[in-house]
Scaffold this motif. Sequence first.
Motif, PDB file in Angstrom:
ATOM      1  N   GLY A   1       0.819  -1.206   0.000  1.00 53.90           N
ATOM      2  CA  GLY A   1       0.000   0.000   0.000  1.00 53.90           C
ATOM      3  C   GLY A   1       0.855   1.260   0.000  1.00 53.90           C
ATOM      4  N   VAL A   2       0.228   2.387   0.294  1.00 54.67           N
ATOM      5  CA  VAL A   2       0.887   3.686   0.242  1.00 54.67           C
ATOM      6  C   VAL A   2       2.070   3.742   1.212  1.00 54.67           C
ATOM      7  N   PRO A   3       3.281   4.062   0.719  1.00 49.60           N
ATOM      8  CA  PRO A   3       4.412   4.170   1.654  1.00 49.60           C
ATOM      9  C   PRO A   3       4.325   5.471   2.466  1.00 49.60           C
ATOM     10  N   MET A   4       4.652   5.398   3.740  1.00 44.92           N
ATOM     11  CA  MET A   4       4.645   6.586   4.594  1.00 44.92           C
ATOM     12  C   MET A   4       6.058   6.822   5.125  1.00 44.92           C
ATOM     13  N   SER A   5       6.334   8.062   5.579  1.00 46.33           N
ATOM     14  CA  SER A   5       7.705   8.393   5.981  1.00 46.33           C
ATOM     15  C   SER A   5       8.165   7.647   7.236  1.00 46.33           C
ATOM     16  N   THR A   6       7.244   7.411   8.184  1.00 48.37           N
ATOM     17  CA  THR A   6       7.641   6.651   9.383  1.00 48.37           C
ATOM     18  C   THR A   6       6.667   5.497   9.605  1.00 48.37           C
TER      19      THR A   6
END
Length: 463
Positions: free
Chosen positions: A219-224
């Motif tokens: 799914g959508v990659p997030m920064s942390t």
Amino acid sequence: MAHHGAHSLELAAAPELDDDGHAPRTGNLWTCFAHIITAVIGCGVLALSWSVAQLGWVGGPVAMVCFAFVTYISALLLSHCYRSPDLEKRQRNYTYMDAVRTHLGEKRTWLCGFLQYLNLYGTSIAYTITTATCLRAIKRANCYHNEGHDAPCGAHGEHFYMLLFGAAQLVLSFIPNFHNMAWLSVVAAIMSFTYSTIGLGLGLAKTIENGTIKGSIAGVPMSTPAQKVWRVAQAIGDIAFAYPYTLVLLEIQDTLKSPPPESETMQKGNVIAVLVTTFFYLGVGCFGYAAFGNAAPGNLLTGFGFYEPYWLIDFANACIVLHLLGGYQMFSQQIFTFADRCLAARFPDSAFVNRFYAVRVPGVAASYKLNLQRVCFRTAYVASTTGLALLFPYFNEVLGVLGALIFWPLVIYLPVEMYCVQRGITPWTRGWVALQAFSAACFVVGTFAFVGSVEGVVRKRLG
């Protein structure tokens, strides 16, 4: 909450009435299915491709199927609670709160009522947000069509549309018996089917046009990692908002004729409705994700993944607006009726609460009955929902909060407890342990989704 005195006993003797003295019920499997679909498919469907994008290609579909299963179990347990456990009386429970009162007593009825009305209020806020987004999307779609896709078509003007919607609802709130109009439900059903199908079709067409299926397993990659966890929680909250219809299940069951027993018809209706809804939701969610990948917009029809055909986008958004205009009243009128009853009982001698003034309306034959308490309460109600929508105009996060808030208490906990009372299930037997384990698992999921969605609303508000 119908209270029947001695007169209902005399009525019951008449052959053309049902056993509780009501007019004969005529509902069958198909009306039952239609009612459930109307109750389930609402603006929650628009957030599904965003939810799938947060969860990825494995988690998204799995989460939807799990929620379908949970909704089915919940509906199955609740459908047994329409007739009260006392076999002599065979009393019917007309609403969800009636069933809680019959099976679990006053205290939990208060809890149930509080959450139910809070949910209706929250949904009114969500509808205000969604309508404003849709009206703005219509304006922007036309602008992009005329000026090209790179034109600076403003993202502003949402506040104006919210105030406009609030004003419209204020007028509708004073139409007597507006929510009783049968056509309202029919229009709502047609509209929700139309815009959901358009969303599904556009996603499918876009996927075919791209020639590839976008998206990833994670799914959508997030920064942390922490942000990813919160995002997943919000996505689960959105799915929880889209599915359950337990709050209206007993009202639907109350329209069914017997024989066969109402619960049998209801269970068949549940199976068909959950299968159709899941098929539909998987289609909308997965095609939307396949079309846009990680860029899937929070609201499928207003996020400008699709620019053309612009008239179709306009039409779909107009359908949403019409659906929500009626839907807001269907929810709010329940609160208005409740407030009218409570205040009349609390202040029986007050003219402010109880006196009706006849007002002549130009062009209308009958005079309008004006009541000061209603004017004040309904104006304050509509103003407060509009105000909160202006403060927190975050579609996905608000839906997540609402979905997660009622998911465990109203969809799982109370139906499980009522079923145990109804069936006389004693603690620590196998059935009891299985039901409690089911309830505990859902509690964990619901709490996780709730915390994540609240975090989303707070972060956006402060950011």
